[in-house]
Design an enzyme around this catalytic site. Structure first.
Site, mmCIF file in Angstrom:
data_model
loop_
_atom_site.group_PDB
_atom_site.id
_atom_site.type_symbol
_atom_site.label_atom_id
_atom_site.label_comp_id
_atom_site.label_asym_id
_atom_site.label_seq_id
_atom_site.Cartn_x
_atom_site.Cartn_y
_atom_site.Cartn_z
ATOM 1 N N ASP A 91 29.476 13.715 56.711
ATOM 2 C CA ASP A 91 30.534 13.820 57.711
ATOM 3 C C ASP A 91 31.167 12.456 57.979
ATOM 4 O OD1 ASP A 91 28.216 12.818 58.893
ATOM 5 O OD2 ASP A 91 27.987 14.462 60.293
ATOM 6 N N ASN A 162 22.045 18.920 70.630
ATOM 7 C CA ASN A 162 22.617 20.262 70.837
ATOM 8 C C ASN A 162 22.364 21.170 69.635
ATOM 9 O OD1 ASN A 162 24.317 19.215 68.931
ATOM 10 N ND2 ASN A 162 26.212 19.484 70.098
ATOM 11 N N HIS A 164 23.137 20.436 66.497
ATOM 12 C CA HIS A 164 24.067 20.310 65.372
ATOM 13 C C HIS A 164 23.362 19.746 64.136
ATOM 14 C CE1 HIS A 164 25.633 16.025 66.608
ATOM 15 N NE2 HIS A 164 24.571 15.929 65.854
ATOM 16 N N GLU A 169 28.754 21.983 65.078
ATOM 17 C CA GLU A 169 28.390 22.080 66.487
ATOM 18 C C GLU A 169 27.997 23.520 66.839
ATOM 19 O OE1 GLU A 169 27.937 19.300 67.730
ATOM 20 O OE2 GLU A 169 29.713 18.131 68.200
#
Ligand code: PGA
Length: 267
Positions: A91, A162, A164, A169
């Protein structure tokens, strides 16, 4: 779950990567993050030895920094030839100037490329300028580059608080390919210190999709520290759900999860 002793205290080899079942991987709990990093580095070195043209999927984040340090040591000890390998990043942030040290490209050049002695061309990263201008063209180019290299042999992954993986996400499409997306508040908060505050933290990123990640031959997820204990437990023992993107990795036939005792505390 089973504990892996510190190799310094035991001659028994850790059962790293041992037959994780598709739906409920057995996490490997190492004596420390450093021991986990060493085990992963040894597996990567084994792969490079067996397949000198292999493709590694590389990640950024604090979790990976120690791993790349261990990899450097193992590569030196074994005198491995790295000239045939290629690394693909997961990413990249959008909106930062070219060469910004906080770009994942820059971070990987510092902690991986220079450390282990690769040529810059051996690291392929998504093009953030193109992704900013033309997200679908950038995504298509990156997927084509991955396919052209024959796909990823071993993908390294961290996990966000979270849930991810890469920048997929909560709510991620399990079949998604490379795409541009807005970053969640929690992800931006975790990155804010690096950028000198939340307001200065990028709002968008380009990431490979969960579908892209699942195409890799081997997935190796690493999580260290008490701050990851809750999300690790949800990802490994909760439902397979896009709400916890890391849980979707349990659909992969060769997923191994490397933890330190703190990250395993809620299992
Ligand atoms: P970390 O990040 O290694 O810095 O904890 C992991 C991630 O957000 O994927």
């Amino acid at each position: 779950m089973h504990a892996v002793p510190d190799p310094a205290e035991s001659t028994e080899a850790p059962s790293q990567g041992a037959a994780p079942s598709a739906m409920s991987p057995i996490p490997i709990v190492h004596a420390s993050a450093a021991v986990a990093a060493r085990a992963c580095a040894e597996e990567i070195a084994d792969l490079i030895e067996a397949e000198p043209q292999c493709v590694l999927g590389v990640a950024t984040g604090g979790t990976m920094t120690g791993l790349y340090g261990s990899l450097k040591e193992v590569i030196r000890e074994r005198e491995l030839d790295l000239s045939g390998i290629t690394c693909f990043a997961l990413d990249e942030y959008l909106g930062l100037p070219e060469g910004d040290p906080r770009l994942f490209r820059s971070v990987l050049e510092t902690h991986l490329v220079r450390e282990i002695g690769l040529l810059p061309a051996q690291l392929v990263t998504p093009d953030p300028a193109l992704a900013f201008e033309d997200p679908s063209e950038a995504a298509e180019q990156y997927e084509a580059a991955l396919a052209g290299a024959g796909g990823v042999d071993l993908q390294l992954l961290g996990i966000g608080r979270n849930g991810h993986v890469a920048f997929n996400e909560p709510g991620a499409d399990p079949a998604a390919r490379t795409h541009v997306l807005p970053l969640e508040a929690r992800t931006r908060e975790d990155a804010a210190a690096t950028f000198g505050g939340l307001e200065l933290t990028p709002r968008r990123a380009v990431t490979v999709g969960v579908g892209t990640i699942l195409d890799a031959k081997r997935l190796r997820l690493l999580a260290f520290g008490a701050g990851k204990a809750g999300i690790v437990a949800r990802a490994l023992t909760g439902p397979l759900t896009p709400d916890v993107p890391a849980s979707l990795l349990r659909g992969h036939r060769d997923l191994a999860v490397h933890l330190d005792p703190q990250a395993a505390a809620s299992l």
